[in-house]
Design a protein around this motif. Structure first.
Motif, PDB file in Angstrom:
ATOM      1  N   ILE A  40     -11.163   5.474   5.537  1.00 27.92           N
ATOM      2  CA  ILE A  40     -10.255   5.596   4.387  1.00 27.92           C
ATOM      3  C   ILE A  40     -10.868   6.176   3.116  1.00 27.92           C
ATOM      4  CG2 ILE A  40      -8.815   3.694   5.261  1.00 27.92           C
ATOM      5  CD1 ILE A  40      -9.834   1.915   3.085  1.00 27.92           C
ATOM      6  N   PHE A  41     -12.203   6.349   3.068  1.00 29.79           N
ATOM      7  CA  PHE A  41     -12.802   6.912   1.852  1.00 29.79           C
ATOM      8  C   PHE A  41     -13.347   8.316   2.101  1.00 29.79           C
ATOM      9  CE2 PHE A  41     -13.401   2.292   0.846  1.00 29.79           C
ATOM     10  CZ  PHE A  41     -12.568   2.273  -0.252  1.00 29.79           C
ATOM     11  N   LEU A  82     -16.797  -1.809  -6.492  1.00 26.77           N
ATOM     12  CA  LEU A  82     -17.354  -0.645  -5.796  1.00 26.77           C
ATOM     13  C   LEU A  82     -16.315  -0.024  -4.866  1.00 26.77           C
ATOM     14  CD1 LEU A  82     -20.639  -2.507  -5.008  1.00 26.77           C
ATOM     15  CD2 LEU A  82     -20.606  -0.367  -6.274  1.00 26.77           C
ATOM     16  N   ARG A 120      -0.588  -1.918   4.626  1.00 22.87           N
ATOM     17  CA  ARG A 120      -0.416  -1.548   3.216  1.00 22.87           C
ATOM     18  C   ARG A 120       0.941  -1.981   2.666  1.00 22.87           C
ATOM     19  NH1 ARG A 120      -3.714   4.161   3.086  1.00 22.87           N
ATOM     20  NH2 ARG A 120      -5.683   3.175   3.636  1.00 22.87           N
ATOM     21  N   ASN A 121       0.992  -2.071   1.358  1.00 26.81           N
ATOM     22  CA  ASN A 121       2.221  -2.436   0.634  1.00 26.81           C
ATOM     23  C   ASN A 121       2.727  -3.838   0.958  1.00 26.81           C
ATOM     24  OD1 ASN A 121       2.722  -0.049  -1.012  1.00 26.81           O
ATOM     25  ND2 ASN A 121       2.839   0.993   0.968  1.00 26.81           N
ATOM     26  N   ILE A 181      -1.735  -7.048  -0.314  1.00 23.02           N
ATOM     27  CA  ILE A 181      -3.086  -7.496   0.063  1.00 23.02           C
ATOM     28  C   ILE A 181      -4.131  -7.016  -0.948  1.00 23.02           C
ATOM     29  CG2 ILE A 181      -4.895  -7.336   1.837  1.00 23.02           C
ATOM     30  CD1 ILE A 181      -2.575  -7.285   3.920  1.00 23.02           C
ATOM     31  N   HIS A 227     -14.020   2.788 -11.078  1.00 18.80           N
ATOM     32  CA  HIS A 227     -13.661   4.206 -11.145  1.00 18.80           C
ATOM     33  C   HIS A 227     -12.663   4.512 -10.028  1.00 18.80           C
ATOM     34  CE1 HIS A 227     -17.801   4.391 -12.958  1.00 18.80           C
ATOM     35  NE2 HIS A 227     -17.115   5.082 -13.848  1.00 18.80           N
ATOM     36  N   ASN A 230      -5.783   9.830  -6.790  1.00 12.66           N
ATOM     37  CA  ASN A 230      -5.390   8.632  -6.031  1.00 12.66           C
ATOM     38  C   ASN A 230      -4.285   7.839  -6.757  1.00 12.66           C
ATOM     39  OD1 ASN A 230      -5.197   6.357  -4.452  1.00 12.66           O
ATOM     40  ND2 ASN A 230      -7.413   6.087  -4.207  1.00 12.66           N
ATOM     41  N   TYR A 250      -3.763  -0.552 -10.064  1.00  9.62           N
ATOM     42  CA  TYR A 250      -4.578  -1.085 -11.163  1.00  9.62           C
ATOM     43  C   TYR A 250      -3.744  -1.302 -12.419  1.00  9.62           C
ATOM     44  CZ  TYR A 250      -8.313   0.169  -7.969  1.00  9.62           C
ATOM     45  OH  TYR A 250      -9.102   0.267  -6.856  1.00  9.62           O
ATOM     46  N   LYS A 262      -0.548  -1.951 -12.464  1.00 10.61           N
ATOM     47  CA  LYS A 262       0.287  -3.133 -12.200  1.00 10.61           C
ATOM     48  C   LYS A 262      -0.503  -4.430 -12.390  1.00 10.61           C
ATOM     49  CE  LYS A 262       1.901  -5.301  -8.388  1.00 10.61           C
ATOM     50  NZ  LYS A 262       2.535  -5.529  -7.099  1.00 10.61           N
TER      51      LYS A 262
HETATM   52  N1  ACO Z   1       2.390   4.864  -3.974  1.00  7.72           N
HETATM   53  C1  ACO Z   1       2.460   4.390  -5.236  1.00  7.72           C
HETATM   54  N2  ACO Z   1       2.009   3.158  -5.589  1.00  7.72           N
HETATM   55  C2  ACO Z   1       1.483   2.395  -4.627  1.00  7.72           C
HETATM   56  C3  ACO Z   1       1.379   2.816  -3.280  1.00  7.72           C
HETATM   57  C4  ACO Z   1       1.877   4.108  -2.968  1.00  7.72           C
HETATM   58  N3  ACO Z   1       1.802   4.597  -1.718  1.00  7.72           N
HETATM   59  N4  ACO Z   1       0.788   1.845  -2.568  1.00  7.72           N
HETATM   60  C5  ACO Z   1       0.515   0.845  -3.424  1.00  7.72           C
HETATM   61  N5  ACO Z   1       0.940   1.175  -4.667  1.00  7.72           N
HETATM   62  C6  ACO Z   1       0.811   0.397  -5.894  1.00  7.72           C
HETATM   63  C7  ACO Z   1       2.145  -0.138  -6.358  1.00  7.72           C
HETATM   64  O1  ACO Z   1       2.098  -0.254  -7.767  1.00  7.72           O
HETATM   65  C8  ACO Z   1       2.160  -1.499  -5.709  1.00  7.72           C
HETATM   66  O2  ACO Z   1       2.977  -2.386  -6.372  1.00  7.72           O
HETATM   67  P1  ACO Z   1       4.525  -2.529  -5.936  1.00  7.72           P
HETATM   68  O3  ACO Z   1       4.510  -2.845  -4.481  1.00  7.72           O
HETATM   69  O4  ACO Z   1       5.007  -3.643  -6.796  1.00  7.72           O
HETATM   70  O5  ACO Z   1       5.137  -1.208  -6.234  1.00  7.72           O
HETATM   71  C9  ACO Z   1       0.748  -1.919  -5.893  1.00  7.72           C
HETATM   72  O6  ACO Z   1       0.006  -0.742  -5.619  1.00  7.72           O
HETATM   73  C10 ACO Z   1       0.275  -3.096  -5.032  1.00  7.72           C
HETATM   74  O7  ACO Z   1       0.184  -2.739  -3.721  1.00  7.72           O
HETATM   75  P2  ACO Z   1      -0.553  -3.628  -2.660  1.00  7.72           P
HETATM   76  O8  ACO Z   1       0.404  -3.888  -1.529  1.00  7.72           O
HETATM   77  O9  ACO Z   1      -1.236  -4.798  -3.276  1.00  7.72           O
HETATM   78  O10 ACO Z   1      -1.658  -2.570  -2.205  1.00  7.72           O
HETATM   79  P3  ACO Z   1      -2.154  -2.284  -0.719  1.00  7.72           P
HETATM   80  O11 ACO Z   1      -2.555  -3.560  -0.070  1.00  7.72           O
HETATM   81  O12 ACO Z   1      -1.179  -1.436  -0.030  1.00  7.72           O
HETATM   82  O13 ACO Z   1      -3.485  -1.444  -0.999  1.00  7.72           O
HETATM   83  C11 ACO Z   1      -4.733   0.499  -1.655  1.00  7.72           C
HETATM   84  C12 ACO Z   1      -3.501  -0.384  -1.955  1.00  7.72           C
HETATM   85  C13 ACO Z   1      -5.992  -0.344  -1.693  1.00  7.72           C
HETATM   86  C14 ACO Z   1      -4.819   1.587  -2.737  1.00  7.72           C
HETATM   87  C15 ACO Z   1      -4.523   1.128  -0.246  1.00  7.72           C
HETATM   88  O14 ACO Z   1      -3.506   2.075  -0.304  1.00  7.72           O
HETATM   89  C16 ACO Z   1      -5.790   1.804   0.314  1.00  7.72           C
HETATM   90  O15 ACO Z   1      -6.616   1.159   0.964  1.00  7.72           O
HETATM   91  N6  ACO Z   1      -5.927   3.132   0.076  1.00  7.72           N
HETATM   92  C17 ACO Z   1      -7.084   3.891   0.560  1.00  7.72           C
HETATM   93  C18 ACO Z   1      -8.376   3.469  -0.120  1.00  7.72           C
HETATM   94  C19 ACO Z   1      -8.262   3.516  -1.629  1.00  7.72           C
HETATM   95  O16 ACO Z   1      -7.657   4.415  -2.210  1.00  7.72           O
HETATM   96  N7  ACO Z   1      -8.843   2.520  -2.305  1.00  7.72           N
HETATM   97  C20 ACO Z   1      -8.930   2.408  -3.768  1.00  7.72           C
HETATM   98  C21 ACO Z   1      -9.926   3.402  -4.258  1.00  7.72           C
HETATM   99  S1  ACO Z   1     -10.565   2.999  -5.858  1.00  7.72           S
HETATM  100  C22 ACO Z   1     -11.841   1.929  -5.553  1.00  7.72           C
HETATM  101  O17 ACO Z   1     -12.166   1.654  -4.432  1.00  7.72           O
HETATM  102  C23 ACO Z   1     -12.552   1.291  -6.717  1.00  7.72           C
END
Ligand code: ACO
Length: 181
Positions: free
Chosen positions: A26-27, A98, A107-108, A111, A135, A140, A147, A149
């Motif tokens: 995923i990264f 990190l 997802r969503n 978690i 960061h 993304n 963040y 939210k």
């Molecule tokens: N589009 C827009 N907003 C979104 C989306 C999406 N596809 N997915 C999550 N969100 C936002 C929304 O604001 C959502 O709130 P809502 O449901 O009330 O609208 C909020 O995130 C909370 O969502 P969660 O269900 O808690 O998040 P999830 O468990 O799905 O994980 C994550 C989100 C970590 C970004 C996931 O999509 C992921 O693993 N992505 C790939 C890796 C990544 O990008 N990690 C973060 C990089 S930054 C870092 O690591 C420091």
């Protein structure tokens, strides 16, 4: 029907393989194997796992999400200017996230939000800790929504912060203040 029963626990050595695999999936950035060793052995890094207890495929303790973080000294950090810091506060600390990730099929469901709350709870339990920060790469959008939210503030844009496959990408710096500054 069938809402999964997600629970959260510290990451442990048996999580090594799957942790490394999910990071790879995923990264866009590659992490050294030393990073994963440090995560699972808690060497300078704190980390939480999300697992789905309701899975009946024998994987009810397998990682489906994680967050990794490090405690840093405020005075050595790039956000010292945001704090009302002076040399009397030499022990002030910050928690730096990190990596944070949840596998696609989970997802969503909230978690990642719960994992961030674990980090905030941990940071709040450290008397010297002023803030949690991280960061995120500028494209993304899901992560930035998440963040915002969670009441993180987007503080600055860092041009060319990431270098991926010889290409530079900007980053945004997000901060969550644990204590009033
Ligand atoms: N589009 C827009 N907003 C979104 C989306 C999406 N596809 N997915 C999550 N969100 C936002 C929304 O604001 C959502 O709130 P809502 O449901 O009330 O609208 C909020 O995130 C909370 O969502 P969660 O269900 O808690 O998040 P999830 O468990 O799905 O994980 C994550 C989100 C970590 C970004 C996931 O999509 C992921 O693993 N992505 C790939 C890796 C990544 O990008 N990690 C973060 C990089 S930054 C870092 O690591 C420091």
């Amino acid at each position: 029907c069938c809402h999964p029963t997600i629970s959260y626990r510290p990451i442990r050595p048996s999580d090594l393989e799957i942790l490394e695999q999910i990071h790879g999936d995923i990264f866009p950035i590659r992490y050294e194997s030393e990073f994963f060793q440090n995560v699972v052995h808690g060497r300078g890094i704190v980390a939480w796992a999300a697992v789905d207890h309701s899975r009946d495929d024998g994987k009810s303790d397998e990682l489906i999400g994680f967050v990794t973080a490090r405690v840093v000294l405020a005075k050595d950090s790039e956000i010292v200017d945001l704090l009302n810091y002076n040399s009397a506060e030499s022990e002030w600390s910050l928690v730096y996230i990190l990596t944070l990730g949840v596998i696609d099929s989970y997802r969503n469901l909230g978690i990642a939000s719960s994992l961030i709350l674990e980090v905030i709870k941990y940071a709040s339990s450290i008397p010297t800790c002023q803030a949690v920060y991280l960061h995120v790469i500028s494209y993304n959008i899901p992560a930035m929504h998440l963040y915002k939210k969670m009441s993180f503030k987007c503080i600055r844009r860092l041009p060319g912060f990431y270098l991926i496959d010889s290409k530079h990408y900007d980053a945004y710096l997000f901060v969550y203040f644990v204590k009033a500054c």
